[in-house]
Scaffold this active site. Structure first.
Site, mmCIF file in Angstrom:
data_model
loop_
_atom_site.group_PDB
_atom_site.id
_atom_site.type_symbol
_atom_site.label_atom_id
_atom_site.label_comp_id
_atom_site.label_asym_id
_atom_site.label_seq_id
_atom_site.Cartn_x
_atom_site.Cartn_y
_atom_site.Cartn_z
ATOM 1 N N ARG A 81 1.040 -1.626 -0.025
ATOM 2 C CA ARG A 81 -0.107 -0.139 -0.461
ATOM 3 C C ARG A 81 0.870 1.036 0.152
ATOM 4 O O ARG A 81 0.749 1.962 0.727
ATOM 5 C CB ARG A 81 -1.210 0.621 1.214
ATOM 6 C CG ARG A 81 -1.593 -0.827 1.367
ATOM 7 C CD ARG A 81 -2.547 -1.175 0.166
ATOM 8 N NE ARG A 81 -3.957 -1.774 0.505
ATOM 9 C CZ ARG A 81 -3.768 -3.361 0.295
ATOM 10 N NH1 ARG A 81 -2.812 -3.697 -0.721
ATOM 11 N NH2 ARG A 81 -5.092 -3.955 0.164
ATOM 12 N N SER A 123 -10.818 0.367 3.938
ATOM 13 C CA SER A 123 -10.403 -0.598 4.330
ATOM 14 C C SER A 123 -9.887 1.639 4.677
ATOM 15 O O SER A 123 -8.700 1.925 4.886
ATOM 16 C CB SER A 123 -9.024 -0.914 4.400
ATOM 17 O OG SER A 123 -9.290 -2.423 4.120
ATOM 18 N N GLU A 160 -4.693 4.431 5.627
ATOM 19 C CA GLU A 160 -4.266 3.267 4.369
ATOM 20 C C GLU A 160 -4.942 5.397 3.546
ATOM 21 O O GLU A 160 -4.610 5.792 2.795
ATOM 22 C CB GLU A 160 -5.318 2.820 4.277
ATOM 23 C CG GLU A 160 -4.543 2.316 2.313
ATOM 24 C CD GLU A 160 -5.290 0.828 2.197
ATOM 25 O OE1 GLU A 160 -5.006 -0.032 3.602
ATOM 26 O OE2 GLU A 160 -6.121 0.874 1.497
#
Ligand SMILES: Cc1cc2nc3c(=O)[nH]c(=O)nc-3n(C[C@H](O)[C@H](O)[C@H](O)COP(=O)(O)OP(=O)(O)OC[C@H]3O[C@@H](n4cnc5c(N)ncnc54)[C@H](O)[C@@H]3O)c2cc1C
Length: 363
Positions: free
Chosen positions: A162, A237, A338
């Protein structure tokens, strides 16, 4: 250029923030024009795609440049291999579907991820055992300072979990205008991810599956587990899964044993590291399904923060902060967001973004 623009239709959290101005751009020339407009007025710039990984904590005091650059070009084709260049403004999922229809494989596990092609390298999108870096050979970008078009190969993108160079040193310097993808006419399937494997076994028992069937199963699992932002606004998320050293993890496990807790973990490519499911940490802290006013945590997925209606960016951020704090206090692990938090014109909106580390040992 739309001044005092409402950003609510352009972010999947459905936050009613305003931008000083919004430019929807379809070409490099459009981007340059928007940059000049902002520069002439001394305004900051925010690049965005589909707004599915952003949280506007307040009104944005500058120019939001929404990348809508279209285009799909087959750059090269030899034997089973092909190289595709795709405009940054193309919709990611529509690209996955179009490639499957052409018989061009490699994107099937990444089906139904919201957002644009241009944002995909930014956080090296990943799902069901595959990350973008397995197919992305590089990007074409506009250098903001010089106005030049540059190409970066895969190594220069510095992809990680990520993460990429576009979240760090190049965040305010490069604007991705196209992404290059190395695909194949021959299927190389990744079907080991547990929930995907279960879905495939249920739908196609004992059969050898095709890439289209993998994509179909991925979509089914996603639809069953993740709220659709059109029904319940969210940004997927909110936090990354923390990665700890094996030593730090054993310490945590030892502490957990006294409480009869078994800490789950996944292996990473580095044998000295352990990745922990942030969802499990949050569930242990009692966040699953909690609601605070107009904002809350999804009842099936504690990593997903949702906006039940007219929740503001500040309320969503306050909730994220409380969640982060509770995991830190209980497990000594700092969850890293994130989602990118866009600070408003005023107020302290920061959420700690340090790497996860063991800062205490409370359980
Ligand atoms: C329901 C849901 C499920 C999700 N599931 C997943 C998942 O499984 N895996 C996953 O990895 N992500 C997932 N996400 C997160 C999100 O879809 C991805 O991060 C996606 O790539 C964001 O695309 P976007 O166009 O909406 O980017 P935006 O949210 O608009 O922007 C995200 C970041 O990229 C930057 N950016 C955007 N375009 C450009 C550009 N052209 N050049 C330079 N910088 C740019 C922005 O400045 C910002 O920092 C999910 C989100 C939702 C809402």
């Amino acid at each position: 250029m739309q001044e005092s623009a409402d950003l609510k239709p352009f972010n999947t959290f459905g936050v009613a923030a305003r931008a000083r101005a919004l430019a929807r751009v379809r070409s490099v020339a459009d981007i340059q024009e928007a940059l000049s407009w902002a520069e002439a007025r001394g305004l900051p710039i925010l690049i965005m795609g589909g707004g599915s990984n952003l949280l506007f904590a307040g009104d944005y005091p500058g120019v939001v440049v929404r990348i809508e650059v279209p285009g799909r070009t087959l750059l090269h084709s030899e034997g089973d291999d092909l190289l595709l260049e795709v405009g940054a403004g193309e919709n990611w999922h529509r690209l996955v579907v179009a490639c499957l229809e052409e018989g061009w494989f490699g994107l099937e596990n990444l089906a139904l991820i919201p957002g644009t092609v241009g944002a995909a390298p930014v956080q090296n999108i990943g799902a069901y055992g595959v990350e973008l870096d397995s197919v992305c050979t590089g990007v074409v970008a506009l250098e903001r300072d010089s106005g030049r078009q540059v190409t970066l190969d895969r190594d220069a993108c510095r992809f990680a979990y990520r993460d990429s160079v576009f979240k760090h040193s190049q965040q305010d310097r490069l604007i991705i205008t196209a992404v290059r993808l190395g695909l194949s006419r021959r299927a190389h399937l990744h079907t080991d991810y547990p929930s995907l494997r279960e879905e495939l076994d249920r739908r196609f028992p004992g059969a050898e599956v095709t890439p289209a069937q993998v994509a179909e199963a991925v979509c089914a699992v996603r639809r069953a587990r993740l709220p659709d932002p059109a029904q319940l606004p969210n940004a997927g998320s909110f936090f990354k899964n923390p990665v700890l050293s094996a030593d730090a993890f054993s310490g945590l496990q030892e502490q957990a044993r006294h409480r009869q807790l078994q800490v789950p973990w996944f292996a990473t490519t580095d044998p000295a590291q352990r990745k922990l499911p942030a969802a499990w940490l949050l569930e242990q802290c009692g966040w699953k399904g909690r609601r605070i006013g107009a904002v809350g945590v999804h009842d099936q997925h504690p990593l997903v923060i949702v906006n039940h209606g007219e929740g503001t960016g500040a309320e969503l951020l306050a909730l994220a902060r409380d969640m982060q704090r509770s995991v830190r206090d209980r497990f000594g692990i700092l969850l890293e967001p994130e989602v990118r938090i866009i600070e408003g014109a005023a107020g302290d909106t920061s959420l700690q973004q340090d790497s996860p580390e063991i800062v205490g040992k409370k359980l």
